[in-house]
Write an enzyme that holds these catalytic residues in place. Structure first.
Site, short mmCIF file in Angstrom:
data_model
loop_
_atom_site.label_atom_id
_atom_site.label_comp_id
_atom_site.label_asym_id
_atom_site.label_seq_id
_atom_site.Cartn_x
_atom_site.Cartn_y
_atom_site.Cartn_z
CE LYS A 61 45.14 39.62 39.19
NZ LYS A 61 45.59 39.46 38.19
O1 LIG Z 1 45.22 42.49 37.71
C1 LIG Z 1 45.03 42.12 36.43
O2 LIG Z 1 45.53 42.61 35.56
C2 LIG Z 1 43.75 41.55 36.15
C3 LIG Z 1 42.59 41.92 36.96
C4 LIG Z 1 41.37 41.24 36.63
O3 LIG Z 1 40.41 41.35 37.73
N1 LIG Z 1 41.05 40.32 35.79
C5 LIG Z 1 42.16 40.13 34.97
O4 LIG Z 1 42.08 39.52 33.77
N2 LIG Z 1 43.39 40.51 35.08
C6 LIG Z 1 44.59 40.22 34.32
O5 LIG Z 1 44.70 40.69 33.14
C7 LIG Z 1 44.98 39.84 31.89
C8 LIG Z 1 43.48 39.58 31.01
O6 LIG Z 1 44.02 38.84 29.99
P1 LIG Z 1 43.03 38.60 28.67
O7 LIG Z 1 41.74 38.15 29.29
O8 LIG Z 1 43.63 37.65 27.88
O9 LIG Z 1 42.86 40.09 27.99
C9 LIG Z 1 45.35 38.62 32.69
O10 LIG Z 1 46.83 38.67 32.92
C10 LIG Z 1 44.66 38.69 34.23
O11 LIG Z 1 45.47 38.05 35.12
#
Ligand SMILES: O=C(O)c1cc(=O)[nH]c(=O)n1[C@@H]1O[C@H](COP(=O)(O)O)[C@@H](O)[C@H]1O
Length: 300
Positions: free
Chosen positions: A90
């Protein structure tokens, strides 16, 4: 499908931590070697079922130099297994600084100094808050080195609408960012008509997805929110184009720590975490495939 490699150290099974117990409490080397071993075992489990992993760099920065070492070694191992690696970093800054970020994560440093480049990945996530000039270095570097970019358009977190849904010129801000993302990606289309510039679109706001899909037909959607954040298969149906392509669905905690979640919690204990993770990946793939069959006539 993407498996997010987000090492929540407290949730890593003890059976792995015990392998490095002699290192315990001496330095971050202990945590880093446990994290890398866990990632290696996860990658071996999921490689037959998914093509993409997404390490979130924050969980590695927690452990300083050793954490960065674990990030770099994880990327190296995933690439050896033939996986695509998205660095969830990011990044976003003024143009001169953005150029340094781009080189460090997807550019010259990663190709000309591979041995010393801990951050080199196939694609990265970037934050568009600073405007077009802050993003052009990322797009130019991605074009030059054949890498991918995912622009944060509508994030999955509960407060994303605080700014992303503000009305500007009669539209929600995230719609304007989506229009820009489509434009930014026009000159980096691949042979299948998709752009190297993709978009992050959270599955937790599924009511916004159909509109975003229409605004960005050539952008690949990186779709977080599945599993631990509450989104399910029905929320992702509209992420895909009529050709059944255009979206990659991420899950991190619900896969890595499936042993903690039903139905696997009841079926397996933490010592059988590998069976739980494997079954969770197979189940998620099946759910996505069924959505594609139902909505897009997807054929195996
Ligand atoms: O850029 C990302 O991957 C991201 C964007 C977003 O809007 N929401 C989001 O959850 N993420 C990332 O996606 C992953 C979600 O993780 P879980 O919620 O464990 O599946 C994390 O590493 C967050 O940083």
């Amino acid at each position: 499908m993407i498996v997010g490699l987000d090492p929540y150290f407290k949730s890593i099974p003890d059976i792995i931590k015990q392998k490095f117990s002699t290192l315990k409490k001496q330095s971050f080397e202990y945590e880093a070697r446990v994290i890398l071993e866990f990632n290696i075992q996860v990658i071996d489990l999921i490689a037959p079922h998914v093509s993409i992993v997404k390490p979130q760099i924050a969980f590695y920065e927690l452990y300083g130099w050793w954490g960065v070492w674990a990030y770099a070694e994880t990327i190296k191992y995933a690439k050896q297994k033939g996986l695509i690696v998205i660095g969830d970093v990011k990044r976003g800054d003024v143009p001169s600084t953005a150029e340094a970020y781009a080189n460090a994560h997807i550019g010259e440093v990663c190709t000309d100094h591979v041995a010393e480049a801990p951050f080199g990945t196939d694609a990265i996530t970037i934050n568009p808050f600073l405007g077009t000039d802050s993003l052009l270095p990322f797009f130019q570097t991605a074009k030059k080195y054949h890498k991918g970019i995912f622009v944060l358009v509508k994030t999955s977190n509960p407060d994303s609408g605080e700014f992303q849904d503000l009305i500007c010129e009669g539209k929600k801000l995230h719609e304007i960012i989506a229009e820009r993302t489509y434009t930014w990606g026009k000159d980096v289309l691949g042979k299948h008509g998709y752009s190297a510039v993709g978009a992050v679109v959270g599955a937790t706001f599924s009511h916004e997805i159909t509109k975003l899909r229409k605004i960005m037909p050539t952008a690949y959607f990186l779709v977080p929110g599945y599993g631990a954040q509450g989104a399910t298969a029905k929320d992702i149906a509209c992420c895909f184009n009529p050709d059944g392509l255009g979206a990659i669905i991420n899950a991190s905690r619900s896969i890595l720590y499936a042993y903690n979640l039903s139905p696997w919690k009841e079926k397996y204990g933490i010592d059988s975490w590998r069976d739980a993770t494997r079954e969770a990946v197979v189940k998620m793939n099946e759910e996505i495939r069924n959505i594609l069959k139902t909505n897009h006539g997807y054929k195996e």
